[in-house]
Structure formats: structure tokens, C-alpha cells
Design a protein around this motif. Sequence first.
Motif, mmCIF file in Angstrom:
data_model
loop_
_atom_site.group_PDB
_atom_site.id
_atom_site.type_symbol
_atom_site.label_atom_id
_atom_site.label_comp_id
_atom_site.label_asym_id
_atom_site.label_seq_id
_atom_site.Cartn_x
_atom_site.Cartn_y
_atom_site.Cartn_z
ATOM 1 N N ALA A 38 -6.155 6.553 -14.620
ATOM 2 C CA ALA A 38 -6.048 7.405 -13.435
ATOM 3 C C ALA A 38 -6.554 6.600 -12.317
ATOM 4 O O ALA A 38 -5.915 6.897 -11.104
ATOM 5 N N ASP A 39 -7.541 5.866 -12.220
ATOM 6 C CA ASP A 39 -7.969 5.241 -11.072
ATOM 7 C C ASP A 39 -7.139 4.082 -10.699
ATOM 8 O O ASP A 39 -6.664 3.109 -11.617
ATOM 9 N N ARG A 40 -6.929 3.617 -9.286
ATOM 10 C CA ARG A 40 -6.122 2.747 -8.887
ATOM 11 C C ARG A 40 -6.884 1.974 -7.805
ATOM 12 O O ARG A 40 -7.767 2.413 -7.121
ATOM 13 N N ALA A 41 -6.622 0.610 -7.854
ATOM 14 C CA ALA A 41 -7.134 -0.227 -6.914
ATOM 15 C C ALA A 41 -6.890 -0.040 -5.379
ATOM 16 O O ALA A 41 -5.893 0.653 -5.093
ATOM 17 N N ILE A 42 -7.811 -0.448 -4.563
ATOM 18 C CA ILE A 42 -7.509 -0.114 -3.242
ATOM 19 C C ILE A 42 -6.894 -1.467 -2.556
ATOM 20 O O ILE A 42 -7.329 -2.495 -2.961
ATOM 21 N N ASP A 43 -6.268 -1.365 -1.502
ATOM 22 C CA ASP A 43 -5.651 -2.312 -0.996
ATOM 23 C C ASP A 43 -6.525 -2.825 0.046
ATOM 24 O O ASP A 43 -6.893 -2.167 1.287
ATOM 25 N N GLU A 44 -7.103 -4.191 0.006
ATOM 26 C CA GLU A 44 -8.112 -4.669 0.875
ATOM 27 C C GLU A 44 -7.446 -5.796 1.603
ATOM 28 O O GLU A 44 -8.254 -6.540 2.468
ATOM 29 N N ARG A 45 -6.163 -5.716 1.958
ATOM 30 C CA ARG A 45 -5.793 -6.953 2.719
ATOM 31 C C ARG A 45 -5.993 -6.772 3.993
ATOM 32 O O ARG A 45 -6.337 -5.414 4.506
ATOM 33 N N SER A 46 -5.904 -7.483 4.931
ATOM 34 C CA SER A 46 -5.780 -7.576 6.445
ATOM 35 C C SER A 46 -4.552 -7.507 6.855
ATOM 36 O O SER A 46 -3.779 -8.805 6.737
ATOM 37 N N LEU A 47 -3.988 -6.604 7.496
ATOM 38 C CA LEU A 47 -2.544 -6.565 7.817
ATOM 39 C C LEU A 47 -2.375 -6.345 9.269
ATOM 40 O O LEU A 47 -3.062 -5.781 9.848
ATOM 41 N N ASP A 48 -1.255 -6.796 9.839
ATOM 42 C CA ASP A 48 -1.001 -6.830 11.375
ATOM 43 C C ASP A 48 -0.499 -5.249 11.547
ATOM 44 O O ASP A 48 -0.203 -4.655 10.213
#
Length: 219
Positions: A38-48
Motif C-alpha cells: 500500500a505504501d508508495r515512495a515520495i517523489d524527492e526530485r528537484s523540478l522546475d
Amino acid sequence: MPQTDPGILDPRIAVRRSTLADGRELIYFDDADSALPADRAIDERSLDPRPAVAEMRQDPLTGDWVSIAAARQNRAFLPPADADPLSPQTAANPSEIPSTYDVAVFENRSPSFGPALPEWPGGADAAASALAGVRAVGLERRLPSHGRCEVVCFSPEHEGSFGTQSVSRARTVIEAWAHRTAALSALPGVQQVFPFENRGREIGVTLPTRTARSTPTRT
């Protein structure tokens, strides 16, 4: 049994919502027989920041409106398999989807329409007047390309099509289409929801092989 989310008919299909690093919505649709956690990873990118709303220009000969989206010139173009933006993220591939998935839907990073929606403070009457103005024909007519574009990924696999999916996965994809069609149809200013499958360089696809479908909406 209760539905997992409004618009989902099969209560065994879980809908898990998340947000990408630049604020775009990401939705996971899990197969009825999914083995995913059920748990999903968090998007930790640095995006424009997200691009400005594109512009529509009217062809005075046909009355058709054409969206001119300059930001799409920066979209991914025929990346190698190890840099597939629709694969689950890895240390070497900071793709669009943080976790592995069955079916995933997210807002397009380089949309043809949007990312903003129109604001009509005058309510329904103001909206009707604005839409009537869209139908008129004239020279040098321009309007913001309000709307929302989404990408529906059938599978994390690099190759395939809807016809190659299992019965369970096909049901999940259909549920995702119905869910997103209902949700997008309810957005302000949206008159049309157009699902289509992107396949083949001949029509300008910028990802070489992929089980993906892009679903744009427009005003």
C-alpha cells in the motif's frame, strides 16, 4: 462492499493518490489481484516550476482552435530504455513515477492544454458567455489553452499494448479511464475529454515503445 474511490466500480481495485515534486497529481490504480504494498515512495526530485498555460490560436478559415505549447519543445525525446520517464524511479533514473505500479496516471509535465483551468467568477452565466465567444470566428483570435493533460500508464513494462495485458490489468485500465473521464469532465471549463493511445514514431511519439495512453482535456 464499499467502493474504493468515487467512479471505481470494482471495489477490489485500490486508488492511491500522491503528488509529484512540482505539485502535479499522481494516482496509482492497483489491480484487483495486485501484490504491491500500500505504501508508495515520495517523489524527492528537484523540478522546475510548471510551465505557463499554452495559447490557442484560431484558424479563421475553419474556425478550429490550435494549441501552441512552446514548453513541449523541452519534453523527453526518444530516451534510451534506462532513462524511460515512465518506468519506476531508480537511483540512476529519476523518472516521473516514484514507485513500481500496476496502472499509474499523472499530469503531463509538458501539457498541450493547461496546466491551469479558467476562472469564471460570474458563475454559470459567465461561463456560458465565454464558451459562446469561443465559437465565434475572426482574425488573429487567441485564447489561453486552459485544460489538463494526463498520461495513463498501462504497465511498468517497456513494451506492449492494451491487447497484451492480462484480464485483471485490462479491467484496471478501463476503470482508470472511466474514473479519469468522470473526474476531468467535472473540471471547470472542460467541454471534451479525449483518450487516445500514443504509439509509433509516425505520429510523433517521443517515447519509442511504451504501454501508455495520454488523455488531454480542453475547454
